[in-house]
Design a protein around this motif. Sequence first.
Motif, PDB file in Angstrom:
ATOM      1  N   GLY A  73       3.000  14.417  -3.715  1.00 33.16           N
ATOM      2  CA  GLY A  73       1.857  13.324  -3.459  1.00 33.16           C
ATOM      3  C   GLY A  73       0.947  13.801  -2.589  1.00 33.16           C
ATOM      4  O   GLY A  73       1.354  14.193  -1.475  1.00 33.16           O
ATOM      5  N   GLY A  74      -0.413  13.484  -3.111  1.00 35.06           N
ATOM      6  CA  GLY A  74      -1.442  13.908  -2.096  1.00 35.06           C
ATOM      7  C   GLY A  74      -2.174  15.422  -2.290  1.00 35.06           C
ATOM      8  O   GLY A  74      -3.078  15.671  -1.590  1.00 35.06           O
ATOM      9  N   SER A  75      -1.561  15.997  -3.108  1.00 35.98           N
ATOM     10  CA  SER A  75      -2.074  17.375  -3.375  1.00 35.98           C
ATOM     11  C   SER A  75      -2.780  17.645  -4.441  1.00 35.98           C
ATOM     12  O   SER A  75      -3.386  18.904  -4.789  1.00 35.98           O
ATOM     13  N   GLU A 283      -4.535   3.594 -11.523  1.00 36.42           N
ATOM     14  CA  GLU A 283      -4.210   4.965 -11.740  1.00 36.42           C
ATOM     15  C   GLU A 283      -4.278   5.800 -10.399  1.00 36.42           C
ATOM     16  O   GLU A 283      -4.379   5.046  -9.465  1.00 36.42           O
ATOM     17  N   GLY A 284      -3.935   7.132 -10.489  1.00 40.54           N
ATOM     18  CA  GLY A 284      -3.567   7.939  -9.391  1.00 40.54           C
ATOM     19  C   GLY A 284      -4.285   9.469  -9.618  1.00 40.54           C
ATOM     20  O   GLY A 284      -5.011   9.490 -10.533  1.00 40.54           O
ATOM     21  N   CYS A 285      -3.890  10.168  -8.662  1.00 41.80           N
ATOM     22  CA  CYS A 285      -4.331  11.545  -8.791  1.00 41.80           C
ATOM     23  C   CYS A 285      -3.053  12.169  -9.078  1.00 41.80           C
ATOM     24  O   CYS A 285      -2.051  11.659  -8.763  1.00 41.80           O
ATOM     25  N   TYR A 286      -3.189  13.486  -9.321  1.00 46.50           N
ATOM     26  CA  TYR A 286      -2.223  14.427  -9.591  1.00 46.50           C
ATOM     27  C   TYR A 286      -0.861  14.315  -8.666  1.00 46.50           C
ATOM     28  O   TYR A 286      -1.107  14.214  -7.311  1.00 46.50           O
ATOM     29  N   ALA A 287       0.002  14.179  -8.962  1.00 52.62           N
ATOM     30  CA  ALA A 287       1.393  14.146  -8.419  1.00 52.62           C
ATOM     31  C   ALA A 287       1.669  12.911  -7.458  1.00 52.62           C
ATOM     32  O   ALA A 287       2.681  13.200  -6.701  1.00 52.62           O
ATOM     33  N   CYS A 288       0.993  12.020  -7.449  1.00 48.30           N
ATOM     34  CA  CYS A 288       0.848  10.989  -6.376  1.00 48.30           C
ATOM     35  C   CYS A 288       1.526   9.597  -6.919  1.00 48.30           C
ATOM     36  O   CYS A 288       0.947   9.128  -7.824  1.00 48.30           O
ATOM     37  N   PRO A 289       2.742   9.107  -6.367  1.00 49.38           N
ATOM     38  CA  PRO A 289       3.091   7.842  -6.792  1.00 49.38           C
ATOM     39  C   PRO A 289       2.405   6.752  -6.275  1.00 49.38           C
ATOM     40  O   PRO A 289       2.739   5.541  -6.874  1.00 49.38           O
ATOM     41  N   ILE A 290       1.408   7.093  -5.123  1.00 49.40           N
ATOM     42  CA  ILE A 290       0.804   5.643  -4.815  1.00 49.40           C
ATOM     43  C   ILE A 290      -0.190   4.873  -5.826  1.00 49.40           C
ATOM     44  O   ILE A 290      -0.038   3.898  -5.985  1.00 49.40           O
ATOM     45  N   ARG A 291      -0.732   5.929  -6.414  1.00 45.04           N
ATOM     46  CA  ARG A 291      -1.734   5.261  -7.539  1.00 45.04           C
ATOM     47  C   ARG A 291      -2.835   4.277  -7.247  1.00 45.04           C
ATOM     48  O   ARG A 291      -2.498   3.055  -7.444  1.00 45.04           O
ATOM     49  N   CYS A 292      -3.442   4.748  -6.217  1.00 41.88           N
ATOM     50  CA  CYS A 292      -4.220   3.530  -5.543  1.00 41.88           C
ATOM     51  C   CYS A 292      -5.786   3.296  -6.191  1.00 41.88           C
ATOM     52  O   CYS A 292      -6.605   2.581  -5.582  1.00 41.88           O
ATOM     53  N   LYS A 293      -6.017   4.090  -7.229  1.00 39.91           N
ATOM     54  CA  LYS A 293      -7.513   3.672  -8.027  1.00 39.91           C
ATOM     55  C   LYS A 293      -7.250   2.567  -9.122  1.00 39.91           C
ATOM     56  O   LYS A 293      -6.548   2.818 -10.086  1.00 39.91           O
ATOM     57  N   LYS A 294      -8.164   1.634  -8.634  1.00 44.06           N
ATOM     58  CA  LYS A 294      -8.636   0.722  -9.416  1.00 44.06           C
ATOM     59  C   LYS A 294      -9.050   1.025 -11.035  1.00 44.06           C
ATOM     60  O   LYS A 294      -9.861   2.159 -10.998  1.00 44.06           O
ATOM     61  N   MET A 466      -5.022  17.894   1.746  1.00 45.12           N
ATOM     62  CA  MET A 466      -4.095  16.723   1.487  1.00 45.12           C
ATOM     63  C   MET A 466      -4.815  15.446   1.660  1.00 45.12           C
ATOM     64  O   MET A 466      -5.466  15.003   2.523  1.00 45.12           O
ATOM     65  N   CYS A 467      -4.631  14.384   0.587  1.00 45.90           N
ATOM     66  CA  CYS A 467      -5.186  12.939   0.891  1.00 45.90           C
ATOM     67  C   CYS A 467      -4.816  12.288   2.149  1.00 45.90           C
ATOM     68  O   CYS A 467      -3.490  12.586   2.558  1.00 45.90           O
ATOM     69  N   ILE A 468      -5.889  12.035   2.593  1.00 41.21           N
ATOM     70  CA  ILE A 468      -5.665  11.134   3.841  1.00 41.21           C
ATOM     71  C   ILE A 468      -4.905   9.810   3.824  1.00 41.21           C
ATOM     72  O   ILE A 468      -4.310   9.289   4.883  1.00 41.21           O
ATOM     73  N   TYR A 469      -4.503   9.433   2.721  1.00 39.85           N
ATOM     74  CA  TYR A 469      -3.940   8.254   2.652  1.00 39.85           C
ATOM     75  C   TYR A 469      -2.444   8.387   2.403  1.00 39.85           C
ATOM     76  O   TYR A 469      -1.564   7.428   2.796  1.00 39.85           O
ATOM     77  N   LEU A 470      -2.318   9.570   2.409  1.00 41.41           N
ATOM     78  CA  LEU A 470      -0.491   9.914   2.363  1.00 41.41           C
ATOM     79  C   LEU A 470       0.116   9.590   3.685  1.00 41.41           C
ATOM     80  O   LEU A 470      -0.530   9.969   4.684  1.00 41.41           O
ATOM     81  N   PRO A 471       1.053   8.903   3.824  1.00 36.69           N
ATOM     82  CA  PRO A 471       1.870   8.699   5.225  1.00 36.69           C
ATOM     83  C   PRO A 471       2.716   9.737   5.846  1.00 36.69           C
ATOM     84  O   PRO A 471       3.549   9.434   6.481  1.00 36.69           O
TER      85      PRO A 471
HETATM   86  S1  SF4 Z   1      -3.345   7.887  -2.445  1.00 39.07           S
HETATM   87 FE1  SF4 Z   1      -4.704   7.357  -3.823  1.00 39.07          FE
HETATM   88  S2  SF4 Z   1      -6.356   8.695  -3.286  1.00 39.07           S
HETATM   89 FE2  SF4 Z   1      -4.676   9.533  -2.384  1.00 39.07          FE
HETATM   90  S3  SF4 Z   1      -3.687  10.913  -3.830  1.00 39.07           S
HETATM   91 FE3  SF4 Z   1      -2.625   9.085  -4.166  1.00 39.07          FE
HETATM   92  S4  SF4 Z   1      -3.870   8.133  -5.530  1.00 39.07           S
HETATM   93 FE4  SF4 Z   1      -5.291   9.851  -4.913  1.00 39.07          FE
END
Ligand code: SF4
Length: 588
Positions: A73-75, A283-294, A466-471
């Motif tokens: 996630g985040g990559s 929806e989300g980005c590649y390989a990311c489980p958070i899927r934070c995109k409205k 790396m995405c800054i939202y990843l914990p």
């Molecule tokens: S946290 Fe959101 S912005 Fe970051 S990689 Fe995951 S889906 Fe994309």
Amino acid sequence: MENGCNGRILRVNLSDSSIMVEEPEEDFYRTYFGGWGFVAYYLLKEVAPEVEPLSPENKLIFALGPVTGAPIGGSGRNAIGAKSPLGLFGEADVGGFWGAELKRAGYDAIIIEGKAQKPVYLWIHDMEAEIRDATDLWGRTTAESQEMIRQELGDDNIRTAQIGVAGENMVCYACIINDLKHAAGRCGIGAVMGSKKLKAVACRGHNLPEIADSQAVREIRRWLAENYKEKSGNLAKYGSGVDLKGSSDSGGLPTHNFRDGVFEGAERISAETVMESIGVGMEGCYACPIRCKKVVEVKKPYKVDPIYGGPEYETLASLGSCCGIDDAKAVAKGHELCNAYSLDTISTGVSIAFAMECYEKGLLTKEDTDGLELNFGNAAAMVELIELIAHRKGFGDLVAEGVKRMSERIGQNSEAFAVHTKGQEVPMHDPRARSPELGMSYVMSPTGADHVHTNLWSMFKNCATMCIYLPYDQEQMRDIVNAVTGWNLSIEEMQKVGERAMDMARAFNALLGLTAEDDQTAPRFATGFTFGPREGQHIDLEELSEAKQEYYQRMEWDEHLAVPTREKLEELEIGWVAGKLAEYNKLP
Ligand code: SF4
């Protein structure tokens, strides 16, 4: 290169249609890492200070990082940089899927040089690259253009990074859009792409570089799967913008061009309201489980196509509260247009809000605005003005220049409420209401105000892409990089990577003539909020000046030239940057 990276950088010259592949040593990757680090390296080495931003001599750099494309996630991120239309170091980072696809296609970065004679796009697939005609794509929305590229090449899985008409028309804050909905928003890099007549970079690949320690990557992935819900709060449910009402209640939500911090209509444009009223999924980005995109859809009074995703916090506030607009559907429409035309929503919203304040103060009239009644809160006017900006039509041609240049043309003391630093419109985090660190990062950022490069740790994440939202904490980030690359990176080295990237960007700006004088806050923040819980709260300019001196000392930057000393650069193992500075008499 054995792990993580391909060891191949693509160099494309659009003036003579030449395509070359460079294969840097591993040491290059370990020193500059990727993302901002690559951008800074190539700009410093290859773009002379006198180069005009929109000339063929400027270079546009698409940069991945060591973890881009790794199955974690985040990559999914990449950076894009150039000398910006503001005449500064320019960089924007972006999520989605395009970065991972470029990595799979066999490259770690692309350097675009020159200018094509007619519109072109670049097609990169499994180590091959070709320049193709884009005459029929020019003038199209990003959705139309992506569809046409996929049809022409016969592959619906092609990923695109592209511009719409705003980029083609070189709007100062045009952005580059990945996959129709992920924006490399800041610094006007879409204008640089437009100046090169490059409509899109389309990618498709099937081979990721080897991972050094797949088991370690799997373990971190498992940890993320088990913990992201707890660690990321409501991000997965609503995306960003959940605390919008709270920001208003506590008096710090950018409202009416940052004049106020309380917005009556905050709840009506919050992430929760948006998802409950017009949301159709996440929806989300590649390989990311958070899927934070409205993802939003509107049928009337505006038609908003879900193919363009939905507004994140920055957009909800910039096209919403900053313009005094509490109509979520109008904000969604504005967001859709920005993605279709490739406009940065932050700069678009702040530029419109500035025009609205000028209009309310009588500095602009209906004659100036092509008949638009630009009062705060006029949602229809906001939507209409986005069309004019993207096409540089009439009044839109002026707003397309951004608030700094607008205020220079309008005059009449309008610079007092032109909310930018170094020419870049300020993001939706009011420094009067946030941490001193954020306020200082706006002042110090080499790109002008930016909310994601607040410290050396966030700079490292940028270079690693790396995405800054990843914990992930620092140890986990170190473990991820080491598991992917097989390097034996330490936390100290990570800090050095972030510092090196920041210092190179500062050096680039110094060559352009910037000094400590340019590290200023927007004048509006030196005045207090007009009402609410933070009424009167402002940035004290004397305190800011002292904090700046402390910052320079901490960073080991000269207090006048605001760049690192030779000793510092040598300690960071980039002594060659000192040579560059000395060449132009900019070395402290
Ligand atoms: S946290 Fe959101 S912005 Fe970051 S990689 Fe995951 S889906 Fe994309």
